[in-house]
Enzyme design. Sequence first.
Site, PDB file in Angstrom:
ATOM      1  N   LYS A 140      22.235  17.279  72.515  1.00  0.00           N
ATOM      2  CA  LYS A 140      21.665  16.706  71.412  1.00  0.00           C
ATOM      3  C   LYS A 140      22.062  15.290  71.116  1.00  0.00           C
ATOM      4  CE  LYS A 140      22.121  15.753  67.231  1.00  0.00           C
ATOM      5  NZ  LYS A 140      21.755  14.487  66.758  1.00  0.00           N
ATOM      6  N   GLY A 165      32.527  11.738  68.409  1.00  0.00           N
ATOM      7  CA  GLY A 165      32.159  11.167  66.742  1.00  0.00           C
ATOM      8  C   GLY A 165      33.095  11.211  66.066  1.00  0.00           C
ATOM      9  N   SER A 166      32.886  11.229  64.848  1.00  0.00           N
ATOM     10  CA  SER A 166      33.652  11.280  63.711  1.00  0.00           C
ATOM     11  C   SER A 166      34.760  12.557  63.644  1.00  0.00           C
ATOM     12  CB  SER A 166      32.937  10.923  62.268  1.00  0.00           C
ATOM     13  OG  SER A 166      32.274  12.014  62.005  1.00  0.00           O
ATOM     14  N   GLY A 184      33.672  16.019  63.624  1.00  0.00           N
ATOM     15  CA  GLY A 184      34.467  16.910  64.996  1.00  0.00           C
ATOM     16  C   GLY A 184      34.910  18.097  64.218  1.00  0.00           C
ATOM     17  N   GLU A 204      36.432  14.102  71.018  1.00  0.00           N
ATOM     18  CA  GLU A 204      36.664  12.842  70.996  1.00  0.00           C
ATOM     19  C   GLU A 204      36.491  11.922  69.678  1.00  0.00           C
ATOM     20  OE1 GLU A 204      36.847   9.442  71.427  1.00  0.00           O
ATOM     21  OE2 GLU A 204      35.304   9.080  73.191  1.00  0.00           O
ATOM     22  N   CYS A 242      35.092   3.903  70.226  1.00  0.00           N
ATOM     23  CA  CYS A 242      36.261   4.876  69.782  1.00  0.00           C
ATOM     24  C   CYS A 242      37.716   4.119  70.102  1.00  0.00           C
ATOM     25  CB  CYS A 242      35.962   6.023  70.397  1.00  0.00           C
ATOM     26  SG  CYS A 242      35.301   6.039  71.980  1.00  0.00           S
ATOM     27  N   GLU A 268      39.432   4.034  60.586  1.00  0.00           N
ATOM     28  CA  GLU A 268      38.527   3.498  61.703  1.00  0.00           C
ATOM     29  C   GLU A 268      37.385   2.626  60.998  1.00  0.00           C
ATOM     30  OE1 GLU A 268      36.297   6.358  64.253  1.00  0.00           O
ATOM     31  OE2 GLU A 268      37.093   5.365  65.920  1.00  0.00           O
TER      32      GLU A 268
HETATM   33  P1  NAD Z   1      28.915  11.568  63.420  1.00  0.00           P
HETATM   34  O1  NAD Z   1      30.234  12.211  63.711  1.00  0.00           O
HETATM   35  O2  NAD Z   1      28.564  12.231  62.142  1.00  0.00           O
HETATM   36  O3  NAD Z   1      27.714  11.855  64.672  1.00  0.00           O
HETATM   37  C1  NAD Z   1      27.798  11.925  65.993  1.00  0.00           C
HETATM   38  C2  NAD Z   1      26.997  12.896  66.387  1.00  0.00           C
HETATM   39  O4  NAD Z   1      27.083  14.183  65.738  1.00  0.00           O
HETATM   40  C3  NAD Z   1      25.415  12.679  66.249  1.00  0.00           C
HETATM   41  O5  NAD Z   1      24.708  13.089  67.460  1.00  0.00           O
HETATM   42  C4  NAD Z   1      25.058  13.469  65.103  1.00  0.00           C
HETATM   43  O6  NAD Z   1      23.866  13.626  64.934  1.00  0.00           O
HETATM   44  C5  NAD Z   1      26.091  14.717  65.256  1.00  0.00           C
HETATM   45  N1  NAD Z   1      26.265  15.477  63.857  1.00  0.00           N
HETATM   46  C6  NAD Z   1      26.384  15.024  62.746  1.00  0.00           C
HETATM   47  N2  NAD Z   1      26.723  16.142  61.890  1.00  0.00           N
HETATM   48  C7  NAD Z   1      26.702  17.137  62.653  1.00  0.00           C
HETATM   49  C8  NAD Z   1      26.966  18.502  62.191  1.00  0.00           C
HETATM   50  N3  NAD Z   1      27.210  18.905  61.039  1.00  0.00           N
HETATM   51  N4  NAD Z   1      27.112  19.441  63.302  1.00  0.00           N
HETATM   52  C9  NAD Z   1      26.844  19.058  64.603  1.00  0.00           C
HETATM   53  N5  NAD Z   1      26.542  17.653  65.092  1.00  0.00           N
HETATM   54  C10 NAD Z   1      26.314  16.541  64.008  1.00  0.00           C
HETATM   55  O7  NAD Z   1      28.954   9.858  63.269  1.00  0.00           O
HETATM   56  P2  NAD Z   1      28.200   8.951  62.399  1.00  0.00           P
HETATM   57  O8  NAD Z   1      27.830   9.472  61.131  1.00  0.00           O
HETATM   58  O9  NAD Z   1      27.003   8.550  63.113  1.00  0.00           O
HETATM   59  O10 NAD Z   1      29.440   8.018  62.346  1.00  0.00           O
HETATM   60  C11 NAD Z   1      30.421   7.827  61.059  1.00  0.00           C
HETATM   61  C12 NAD Z   1      31.465   7.384  61.951  1.00  0.00           C
HETATM   62  O11 NAD Z   1      32.162   8.203  62.885  1.00  0.00           O
HETATM   63  C13 NAD Z   1      31.665   6.051  62.328  1.00  0.00           C
HETATM   64  O12 NAD Z   1      31.922   5.189  61.440  1.00  0.00           O
HETATM   65  C14 NAD Z   1      32.797   6.021  63.069  1.00  0.00           C
HETATM   66  O13 NAD Z   1      33.850   5.865  62.512  1.00  0.00           O
HETATM   67  C15 NAD Z   1      32.786   7.372  63.669  1.00  0.00           C
HETATM   68  N6  NAD Z   1      32.091   7.334  64.998  1.00  0.00           N
HETATM   69  C16 NAD Z   1      33.134   7.572  66.258  1.00  0.00           C
HETATM   70  C17 NAD Z   1      32.339   7.456  67.648  1.00  0.00           C
HETATM   71  C18 NAD Z   1      33.485   7.633  68.552  1.00  0.00           C
HETATM   72  O14 NAD Z   1      32.968   7.066  69.511  1.00  0.00           O
HETATM   73  N7  NAD Z   1      34.687   8.322  68.501  1.00  0.00           N
HETATM   74  C19 NAD Z   1      31.173   7.612  67.668  1.00  0.00           C
HETATM   75  C20 NAD Z   1      30.381   7.558  66.573  1.00  0.00           C
HETATM   76  C21 NAD Z   1      30.868   7.533  65.362  1.00  0.00           C
END
Ligand code: NAD
Length: 480
Positions: free
Chosen positions: A174, A227-228, A232, A249, A283, A382
């Site tokens: 995804k 992701g966040s 996570g 991660e 990250c 972050e």
């Molecule tokens: P997010 O964690 O919400 O999104 C990451 C991924 O998860 C995307 O593919 C998103 O579609 C998916 N996702 C979102 N909600 C979900 C759910 N309920 N169930 C399953 N998958 C889901 O991140 P964001 O909203 O794009 O960014 C917000 C903050 O997250 C950023 O400001 C940053 O601090 C952090 N972030 C960290 C990384 C990293 O590399 N560790 C990467 C992106 C964002």
Amino acid sequence: MEKIKMYVDGKWLDSSNERRIDVINPSNGEIIATIPQGEARDVNDAVKAAKKAFQSDDWSSVKPYERGRLLYEIAEKIRKNRDELAKLETIDVGKPLSQGYADIDASIRYFEFYAGAADKLMGDTIPIEDGLIDYVVREPVGVTGHIIPWNYPIQILSRSVAAAIAMGNTVVVKSAEDTPLTATKIAEFFDQIDIPNGVFNHVTGYGYEAGAALSSHPHINHVTFTGSVQTGTAVANAATKNVVPVTLELGGKSPNIVFSDCNMEKAVEGVVKAIIQNAGQTCSAGSRLLIEQSFKDTFLEKVVDRFKELTVGPALEDKDVGPILNEKQFNQIVNFIDLAKEEGRIAAGGNQVTIENAENGFYIEPTIVDKVSTKSSIAQEEIFGPVLSVFTFKDDQEAINLANNTDYGLVTGIWTQDISRAHLLANRIDSGQIFVNNYGAGGGIQMPFGGYKKSGFGREKGWIALYNYTQVKNVAIKYN
Ligand code: NAD
């Protein structure tokens, strides 16, 4: 404008609801593509296809070294299309073009690394007693789900997908709704090679629909998420209900620790690069600078001078710093900088930037924040932008305390010529990766990567990631 389709069971599909999401170029705000707004039904189809493929002889009869050859073919296709992919990633994420190229090269290396590993993960035999032979085999887990963030789409997809396929699993990806372009190209490459339908599937859509459906699907056997922390945790909760393991991660607040005996030129370059790469949307960004107190003015002045030279502009122009991904991320960074203006001192940057002919892009000056409390949210959270916070320490112990003083523990940089001190700090700092006199080792495809504390659990990259995608079976055979 490209009308992207999902790739499920070897077919190119729209979502079942036929709705679409716009994909925006962060450099100028223009719509560059649309993607299907995949939802639970589409994810279910993809998981079904992946499960069918996993259980089929077509896939289980592919020998490990043949799986390796398939992955080498993908690596070769990425290499042949390097220019196109680098431009796509650059336009989609807003990262400077040279960084887009670096990401494509890293993806090639992931596919090559795991292609080579495909037939090399060995089992064990265990001595028990005479007349009993005991051996341990590692088997694939089955259907693996990969939820990809928007900051390094092709790299993060490649590192987990290549490892999963190398071990004989099937895959449902995804991609992030903001940055689906290179994942779609990888799907095209899988479509072009002789691999059974359903081994690689790509669904697009929002996290709360498609992502949530994938992480909670009962027929997924492993979930890999980057992701966040908030998302996570939701992913882990959903997977736990089905007793499905996850690799998380989740980012960091990584320190660069600078001692007065460092090689100053190299330390300045390392510190600056660690926070401006991908406009700080990384990250492992080195977002905290910890300087030995007696050396603060000397070192900080050099870093400030470097910041003043940095250029900001559209991704394809390959300036030092590109735009921020979208308005939401941009506003988050601006709010942190506004807080820093109240709580501390802005030592460099701090302003929004308007670029001629790219007025709808989200640009911000790389910023240094000084004199904020270590308890402030600026020091703890972050920011995910080009914002570096500065702190000082008197001795090794205070450096260690400061380094450990956040909920995160992903990466740490230590800059010193004193090898004993470097070892002491490396031992005492809670961090998944420690770099001494460098930051990142040029990408580190082969090195375990992942976090202590709220930076996550499990490890990606390197040999160790193969264990995420295998399960252990012990066989004990009695003979006369
Ligand atoms: P997010 O964690 O919400 O999104 C990451 C991924 O998860 C995307 O593919 C998103 O579609 C998916 N996702 C979102 N909600 C979900 C759910 N309920 N169930 C399953 N998958 C889901 O991140 P964001 O909203 O794009 O960014 C917000 C903050 O997250 C950023 O400001 C940053 O601090 C952090 N972030 C960290 C990384 C990293 O590399 N560790 C990467 C992106 C964002």
